[in-house]
Design a protein around this motif. Sequence first.
Motif, mmCIF file in Angstrom:
data_model
loop_
_atom_site.group_PDB
_atom_site.id
_atom_site.type_symbol
_atom_site.label_atom_id
_atom_site.label_comp_id
_atom_site.label_asym_id
_atom_site.label_seq_id
_atom_site.Cartn_x
_atom_site.Cartn_y
_atom_site.Cartn_z
ATOM 1 N N TYR A 134 17.068 -1.545 -0.222
ATOM 2 C CA TYR A 134 15.956 -0.922 -0.934
ATOM 3 C C TYR A 134 16.321 0.369 -1.672
ATOM 4 O O TYR A 134 15.481 0.920 -2.382
ATOM 5 C CB TYR A 134 14.814 -0.633 0.040
ATOM 6 N N GLY B 233 6.835 -2.792 4.017
ATOM 7 C CA GLY B 233 6.628 -2.129 2.736
ATOM 8 C C GLY B 233 5.690 -0.945 2.746
ATOM 9 O O GLY B 233 5.929 0.052 2.068
ATOM 10 N N TRP C 21 2.598 -5.112 2.290
ATOM 11 C CA TRP C 21 3.338 -4.706 1.091
ATOM 12 C C TRP C 21 2.791 -3.379 0.584
ATOM 13 O O TRP C 21 1.623 -3.047 0.802
ATOM 14 C CB TRP C 21 3.179 -5.746 -0.013
ATOM 15 N N VAL D 55 7.932 -1.915 -1.807
ATOM 16 C CA VAL D 55 8.447 -1.242 -0.616
ATOM 17 C C VAL D 55 8.544 0.254 -0.867
ATOM 18 O O VAL D 55 9.107 0.690 -1.862
ATOM 19 C CB VAL D 55 9.835 -1.789 -0.218
ATOM 20 N N PRO E 109 9.447 -7.073 2.942
ATOM 21 C CA PRO E 109 8.440 -6.204 2.329
ATOM 22 C C PRO E 109 7.025 -6.369 2.866
ATOM 23 O O PRO E 109 6.272 -5.384 2.923
ATOM 24 C CB PRO E 109 8.509 -6.595 0.845
#
Length: 350
Positions: free
Chosen positions: A127, A100, A63, A167, A96
Amino acid sequence: MRMVTAANEAQREAWRTGGFPEVERVRPGLWSIPVPIPINPLRYVLVYALELDDGVAIIDAGWNTDEAYNGLAEGLRVAGYGIGDVRAVLVTHIHPDHYGLAGRVREESGAWIGLHEADARLLHGRYDDSEIGELIERERMLLVRCGVPPIAAEELAGASKMIRQFVSMAKPDRVIEDGERIGLPGWDLRALWTPGHSPGHLCFVEPERKLLFSGDHVLAKITPIVAVHPQSDANPLADYLDSLANVRKWDVEEVLPAHEYRFLELAERVDYVMAHHEERLAEIESVLAGADGLSCWEVATKLTWSRPWESIPTFMRRSANNETLAHLVWLEAKGRVRKVAGEPDLWYSL
C-alpha cells in the motif's frame, strides 16, 4: 453440496437476492453491521461490534470510502454508539475490505489497530505508493513464468492497482499473536492464526459464548481465494488446509464470517471446503495426465470454473491463474506432479 444452516434467515435471504442485510443485535453486547463495498460482487463486509465498558471494539472495518464510512457510522448509531466510541479495530487480514477504513477510524476515535505480524510486514510493499511498482513488476514476472502471454501479463499484473485508493495505510498499534487473549473487558476473545487466504489471516474465537469470528477463512457458500502471488507464503494451500483443520477443533455453535451470512455448522462446512480442494487437486492431475507438459495458465484454462473461461473478466483470470498455481505447488510438494523450470514453467503428471 449440503447447505449449512443460516443463523438468521433474513440475512441469508438478503445475500441470496442481492439485497443488503439489516444491522442486527446478534447476542447481548454483540452487533452485526453490514458495510458496503464498492464495485465488488461481495457487496458488503460484515463488521462485528463488541460492546465494552467504555465503548465498542470492532472486528474489521470496511473499504476506505465515504459510503463505507457512513455505513459503519450508521450501523454503530443503531447500536447506540458512534465512530468516536471505537476503542479497538481487530483486523482479520490486510485486504482492503477489512483493513481499508482502520486508519480513518483510528483518526476519529483514537482506537488501537491490531493485526498479525505476517500481514503487518506486507503493508508497505502493498500500500505504500513508492513501493507498489516493485510489487506489480514481481507479479508480472510470476505471470510470465506461468505462461501468461506478455501483453496480458502486463495488464493483469496491475489489475488490482485501482483498489489502492480504498485503503488508508495505517501501521498497526498492536501485533496479535496466535493463541493470544485479546483482553477486551467482558469478552474472552482469543486469536487464531489461520494463514492461507493471506499470510497473517486471523480468526477470533470466544469459547464461553461458543462463537467463531471467521473473517474470510470459512464462509457459508463461497470459498476464499488461496493463491500464490509475490506476497504469499511458498505453499499457501498447505497453510490454508492446515488452518482449516485447526479451526475445526473448536466447539462453536455459530460462525460469524465477514461476508454472506452467519451459520451454524462449522465442522461440516470445513469438511466440505477441504473436499472441494481435494476435487480440484484431482482435476488438475487429470488435466496433466492427458498432456505432455502444460503451463499453469494452460492448466487454468482447462479447469471447471463458475462460468466458461471466455466469460471470466480479464482481471479475475489473474486470480484463477494464481489459485491454480497454489494447487500445483501443493501437488509438487506432495510428489504428485513435477515442474520443469523455464519461461514458462511446465508441469507434468507423474
